[in-house]
Scaffold this motif. Structure first.
Motif, PDB file in Angstrom:
ATOM      1  N   GLY A  56       0.805  -1.223   0.000  1.00 28.14           N
ATOM      2  CA  GLY A  56       0.000   0.000   0.000  1.00 28.14           C
ATOM      3  C   GLY A  56       0.830   1.262   0.000  1.00 28.14           C
ATOM      4  N   ARG A  57       1.572   1.462  -1.050  1.00 32.08           N
ATOM      5  CA  ARG A  57       2.444   2.640  -1.059  1.00 32.08           C
ATOM      6  C   ARG A  57       1.783   3.775  -1.815  1.00 32.08           C
ATOM      7  NH1 ARG A  57       6.457   0.756  -4.522  1.00 32.08           N
ATOM      8  NH2 ARG A  57       4.615  -0.242  -5.401  1.00 32.08           N
ATOM      9  N   LEU A  58       0.806   4.385  -1.198  1.00 34.68           N
ATOM     10  CA  LEU A  58       0.082   5.460  -1.892  1.00 34.68           C
ATOM     11  C   LEU A  58       0.968   6.659  -2.192  1.00 34.68           C
ATOM     12  CD1 LEU A  58      -3.546   6.409  -0.822  1.00 34.68           C
ATOM     13  CD2 LEU A  58      -2.667   5.787  -3.053  1.00 34.68           C
ATOM     14  N   HIS A  59       2.041   6.814  -1.403  1.00 31.70           N
ATOM     15  CA  HIS A  59       2.945   7.949  -1.638  1.00 31.70           C
ATOM     16  C   HIS A  59       3.639   7.822  -2.992  1.00 31.70           C
ATOM     17  CE1 HIS A  59       5.325   4.826   0.375  1.00 31.70           C
ATOM     18  NE2 HIS A  59       6.282   5.223  -0.428  1.00 31.70           N
ATOM     19  N   ASN A  60       3.674   6.605  -3.485  1.00 29.88           N
ATOM     20  CA  ASN A  60       4.272   6.398  -4.803  1.00 29.88           C
ATOM     21  C   ASN A  60       3.161   5.930  -5.744  1.00 29.88           C
ATOM     22  OD1 ASN A  60       5.936   5.935  -6.946  1.00 29.88           O
ATOM     23  ND2 ASN A  60       7.495   4.904  -5.727  1.00 29.88           N
ATOM     24  N   LYS A  61       2.260   6.884  -6.011  1.00 27.30           N
ATOM     25  CA  LYS A  61       1.006   6.533  -6.635  1.00 27.30           C
ATOM     26  C   LYS A  61       1.168   5.965  -8.042  1.00 27.30           C
ATOM     27  CE  LYS A  61      -3.354   8.781  -7.334  1.00 27.30           C
ATOM     28  NZ  LYS A  61      -4.002  10.078  -7.198  1.00 27.30           N
ATOM     29  N   LYS A  62       2.103   6.527  -8.787  1.00 25.70           N
ATOM     30  CA  LYS A  62       2.268   6.088 -10.162  1.00 25.70           C
ATOM     31  C   LYS A  62       2.705   4.624 -10.198  1.00 25.70           C
ATOM     32  CE  LYS A  62       4.204   7.565 -14.559  1.00 25.70           C
ATOM     33  NZ  LYS A  62       5.237   6.495 -14.738  1.00 25.70           N
ATOM     34  N   ASN A  63       3.688   4.276  -9.369  1.00 24.08           N
ATOM     35  CA  ASN A  63       4.142   2.888  -9.316  1.00 24.08           C
ATOM     36  C   ASN A  63       3.045   1.954  -8.824  1.00 24.08           C
ATOM     37  OD1 ASN A  63       6.570   3.753 -10.179  1.00 24.08           O
ATOM     38  ND2 ASN A  63       7.664   3.366  -8.263  1.00 24.08           N
ATOM     39  N   LEU A  64       2.337   2.426  -7.819  1.00 22.88           N
ATOM     40  CA  LEU A  64       1.254   1.611  -7.260  1.00 22.88           C
ATOM     41  C   LEU A  64       0.209   1.328  -8.327  1.00 22.88           C
ATOM     42  CD1 LEU A  64      -0.077   0.394  -4.654  1.00 22.88           C
ATOM     43  CD2 LEU A  64      -1.306   2.533  -4.493  1.00 22.88           C
ATOM     44  N   MET A  65      -0.113   2.354  -9.080  1.00 24.00           N
ATOM     45  CA  MET A  65      -1.114   2.229 -10.132  1.00 24.00           C
ATOM     46  C   MET A  65      -0.660   1.220 -11.180  1.00 24.00           C
ATOM     47  SD  MET A  65      -3.236   5.193 -12.115  1.00 24.00           S
ATOM     48  CE  MET A  65      -2.487   6.408 -11.112  1.00 24.00           C
ATOM     49  N   GLU A  66       0.605   1.344 -11.577  1.00 21.70           N
ATOM     50  CA  GLU A  66       1.153   0.416 -12.569  1.00 21.70           C
ATOM     51  C   GLU A  66       1.142  -1.005 -12.023  1.00 21.70           C
ATOM     52  OE1 GLU A  66       1.666   1.002 -15.685  1.00 21.70           O
ATOM     53  OE2 GLU A  66       1.036   3.071 -15.252  1.00 21.70           O
ATOM     54  N   GLU A  67       1.498  -1.125 -10.761  1.00 23.58           N
ATOM     55  CA  GLU A  67       1.578  -2.446 -10.150  1.00 23.58           C
ATOM     56  C   GLU A  67       0.200  -3.099 -10.068  1.00 23.58           C
ATOM     57  OE1 GLU A  67       4.310  -2.729  -6.832  1.00 23.58           O
ATOM     58  OE2 GLU A  67       2.653  -3.645  -5.716  1.00 23.58           O
ATOM     59  N   LEU A  68      -0.793  -2.320  -9.626  1.00 18.75           N
ATOM     60  CA  LEU A  68      -2.139  -2.879  -9.508  1.00 18.75           C
ATOM     61  C   LEU A  68      -2.710  -3.222 -10.888  1.00 18.75           C
ATOM     62  CD1 LEU A  68      -3.656  -0.751  -6.608  1.00 18.75           C
ATOM     63  CD2 LEU A  68      -3.119  -3.187  -6.553  1.00 18.75           C
ATOM     64  N   LYS A  69      -2.379  -2.398 -11.864  1.00 23.61           N
ATOM     65  CA  LYS A  69      -2.831  -2.689 -13.240  1.00 23.61           C
ATOM     66  C   LYS A  69      -2.243  -4.002 -13.723  1.00 23.61           C
ATOM     67  CE  LYS A  69      -3.618   1.837 -15.375  1.00 23.61           C
ATOM     68  NZ  LYS A  69      -2.841   2.885 -16.056  1.00 23.61           N
ATOM     69  N   LYS A  70      -0.946  -4.165 -13.448  1.00 25.31           N
ATOM     70  CA  LYS A  70      -0.254  -5.369 -13.894  1.00 25.31           C
ATOM     71  C   LYS A  70      -0.850  -6.598 -13.203  1.00 25.31           C
ATOM     72  CE  LYS A  70       4.584  -6.905 -14.178  1.00 25.31           C
ATOM     73  NZ  LYS A  70       5.935  -6.562 -13.690  1.00 25.31           N
ATOM     74  N   ILE A  71      -1.073  -6.480 -11.914  1.00 23.33           N
ATOM     75  CA  ILE A  71      -1.670  -7.586 -11.151  1.00 23.33           C
ATOM     76  C   ILE A  71      -3.051  -7.918 -11.716  1.00 23.33           C
ATOM     77  CG2 ILE A  71      -2.689  -8.165  -8.897  1.00 23.33           C
ATOM     78  CD1 ILE A  71      -0.295  -6.752  -7.585  1.00 23.33           C
ATOM     79  N   ASN A  72      -3.805  -6.869 -11.993  1.00 23.27           N
ATOM     80  CA  ASN A  72      -5.137  -7.031 -12.546  1.00 23.27           C
ATOM     81  C   ASN A  72      -5.112  -7.761 -13.892  1.00 23.27           C
ATOM     82  OD1 ASN A  72      -7.856  -6.459 -11.950  1.00 23.27           O
ATOM     83  ND2 ASN A  72      -7.854  -4.979 -13.640  1.00 23.27           N
ATOM     84  N   ARG A  73      -4.194  -7.344 -14.755  1.00 21.53           N
ATOM     85  CA  ARG A  73      -4.053  -7.985 -16.077  1.00 21.53           C
ATOM     86  C   ARG A  73      -3.744  -9.459 -15.937  1.00 21.53           C
ATOM     87  NH1 ARG A  73      -1.166  -3.449 -17.934  1.00 21.53           N
ATOM     88  NH2 ARG A  73       0.813  -4.498 -17.525  1.00 21.53           N
ATOM     89  N   ILE A  74      -2.868  -9.775 -15.000  1.00 23.63           N
ATOM     90  CA  ILE A  74      -2.467 -11.168 -14.805  1.00 23.63           C
ATOM     91  C   ILE A  74      -3.647 -12.012 -14.340  1.00 23.63           C
ATOM     92  CG2 ILE A  74      -1.129 -12.648 -13.234  1.00 23.63           C
ATOM     93  CD1 ILE A  74       1.190 -10.631 -13.698  1.00 23.63           C
ATOM     94  N   ILE A  75      -4.407 -11.483 -13.402  1.00 27.46           N
ATOM     95  CA  ILE A  75      -5.570 -12.250 -12.923  1.00 27.46           C
ATOM     96  C   ILE A  75      -6.566 -12.441 -14.062  1.00 27.46           C
ATOM     97  CG2 ILE A  75      -7.490 -12.327 -11.273  1.00 27.46           C
ATOM     98  CD1 ILE A  75      -5.766 -10.523  -9.418  1.00 27.46           C
ATOM     99  N   GLU A  76      -6.805 -11.374 -14.815  1.00 25.98           N
ATOM    100  CA  GLU A  76      -7.762 -11.476 -15.928  1.00 25.98           C
ATOM    101  C   GLU A  76      -7.307 -12.470 -16.987  1.00 25.98           C
ATOM    102  OE1 GLU A  76      -8.658  -7.551 -17.364  1.00 25.98           O
ATOM    103  OE2 GLU A  76     -10.080  -7.264 -15.701  1.00 25.98           O
ATOM    104  N   ARG A  77      -6.033 -12.456 -17.261  1.00 22.99           N
ATOM    105  CA  ARG A  77      -5.503 -13.345 -18.299  1.00 22.99           C
ATOM    106  C   ARG A  77      -5.453 -14.793 -17.826  1.00 22.99           C
ATOM    107  NH1 ARG A  77       0.241 -11.846 -19.254  1.00 22.99           N
ATOM    108  NH2 ARG A  77       0.656 -13.547 -17.817  1.00 22.99           N
ATOM    109  N   GLU A  78      -4.992 -14.987 -16.592  1.00 21.28           N
ATOM    110  CA  GLU A  78      -4.780 -16.349 -16.090  1.00 21.28           C
ATOM    111  C   GLU A  78      -6.057 -17.002 -15.569  1.00 21.28           C
ATOM    112  OE1 GLU A  78      -1.763 -17.943 -16.337  1.00 21.28           O
ATOM    113  OE2 GLU A  78      -1.195 -16.137 -17.451  1.00 21.28           O
TER     114      GLU A  78
END
Ligand code: GDP
Length: 298
Positions: free
Chosen positions: A189-211
């Motif tokens: 939960g690193r909200l202070h680094n919002k851009k990275n967090l956003m990218e990370e959650l997007k990537k995680i989301n893509r993986i779940i959707e794909r797999e």
């Protein structure tokens, strides 16, 4: 009940103050409404929700020609209840395999909530798997493992500094292979680094959707009830990086301003699905607005 006990501080504060107003005024006048307004706002119900609650109360008082404050207490409670109707409660994880992403800033009770939820679902006879995708803090992984062991639920993690998305990838595939009912993913939960967090959650989301495209999805944000209106802001921020399906509202035993639950339901339009009223496993409970209001006022 445990819920009622856990809300003691709020009952002693907001609810006692409300009772005092109903007992202290002999007529329903502007002072009466002002006093109620102040109590509701002080109790973290929030300006907007308070306005709506009192507007509805005024309408009803007029409509029903009520003169005595005591006669409209039920109407106030009813009006609070109405503000909390988001129309969706905790998902029961009955039918489909589910992947639950648990997000939230550090310290709000994310790891604890994942651990408790794992225990609760396991006790219901479900096959549960935990993914420790907060790989930024070694302590987070260790703490989660303690909960996993206590709950008797297996956990998949990664070394400190490992790619969180790869942990999720492994966990999702393990979940499919093992026929897991609920995969619970703790995230960083690193909200202070919002851009990275956003990218990370997007990537995680893509993986779940794909797999695991057929999985039922829940994205739950954990909010600390003692942080008041800050909690609302955190939910809004996380709402920008993930489609939130629900809220886990923790530490409600630690605040006298439990009205935050009303503000969240009313202002965010995202259902609170679980509420934490203590540090033990039974202290995480499915949230039901009706039950919540009853626990406060009964
Ligand atoms: P994280 O950093 O978000 O993963 O937070 P943790 O799960 O480590 O929790 C932080 C602290 O809050 C711990 O000491 C927990 O025991 C405590 N905590 C979590 N939920 C509750 C709750 O509902 N009530 C109380 N009183 N404490 C809680």
């Amino acid at each position: 009940s445990r819920l009622k006990e856990g809300l003691t501080k709020t009952r002693n504060n907001i609810v006692s103050s409300i009772d005092a107003v109903f007992g202290g005024f002999s007529t329903i006048d502007e002072d009466f409404y002002e006093e109620l307004e102040e109590i509701l706002i002080m109790g973290d119900i929030g300006v907007n929700a308070t306005e709506k609650i009192l507007e509805r109360l005024r309408e009803q008082v007029k409509e029903k020609h009520i003169k005595e404050p005591a006669a409209c207490k039920e109407l106030l409670i009813e009006s609070i209840r109405e503000q909390m109707q988001v129309g969706e409660t905790a998902y029961d994880f009955e039918n489909e395999q589910s992947v639950v992403l648990v997000i939230g800033v550090n310290g709000v009770g994310k790891t604890t909530s994942v651990g408790k939820l794992a225990g609760i679902l396991k006790d219901q006879g479900k096959n549960v798997l935990i993914a420790a995708a907060d790989t930024y803090r070694a302590a987070a992984g260790e703490q989660l493992l303690t909960w996993a062991n206590r709950a008797g639920v297996p956990m998949i993690g990664g070394k400190e500094g490992a790619d969180p998305a790869s942990v999720v990838y492994d966990a999702v595939n393990a979940a499919k292979a093992r026929g897991v009912d609920v995969l619970l993913c703790d995230t960083a939960g690193r909200l202070h680094n919002k851009k990275n967090l956003m990218e990370e959650l997007k990537k995680i989301n893509r993986i779940i959707e794909r797999e695991f495209p057929d999985a039922h999805r829940e994205n739950l944000v954990v909010l600390d009830g003692t942080t008041g209106q800050n909690a609302l802001n955190q939910a809004r921020e996380f709402g920008q990086v993930a489609d939130l399906t629900g809220i886990i509202l923790t530490k409600m035993d630690g605040t006298a301003k439990g009205g935050i639950a009303v503000a969240i339901q009313s202002e965010l339009n995202i259902p609170v699905k679980y509420i934490g009223v203590g540090e033990h496993i039974e202290d995480l409970q499915k949230f039901d607005p009706e039950q919540f209001v009853n626990a406060l006022f009964d």
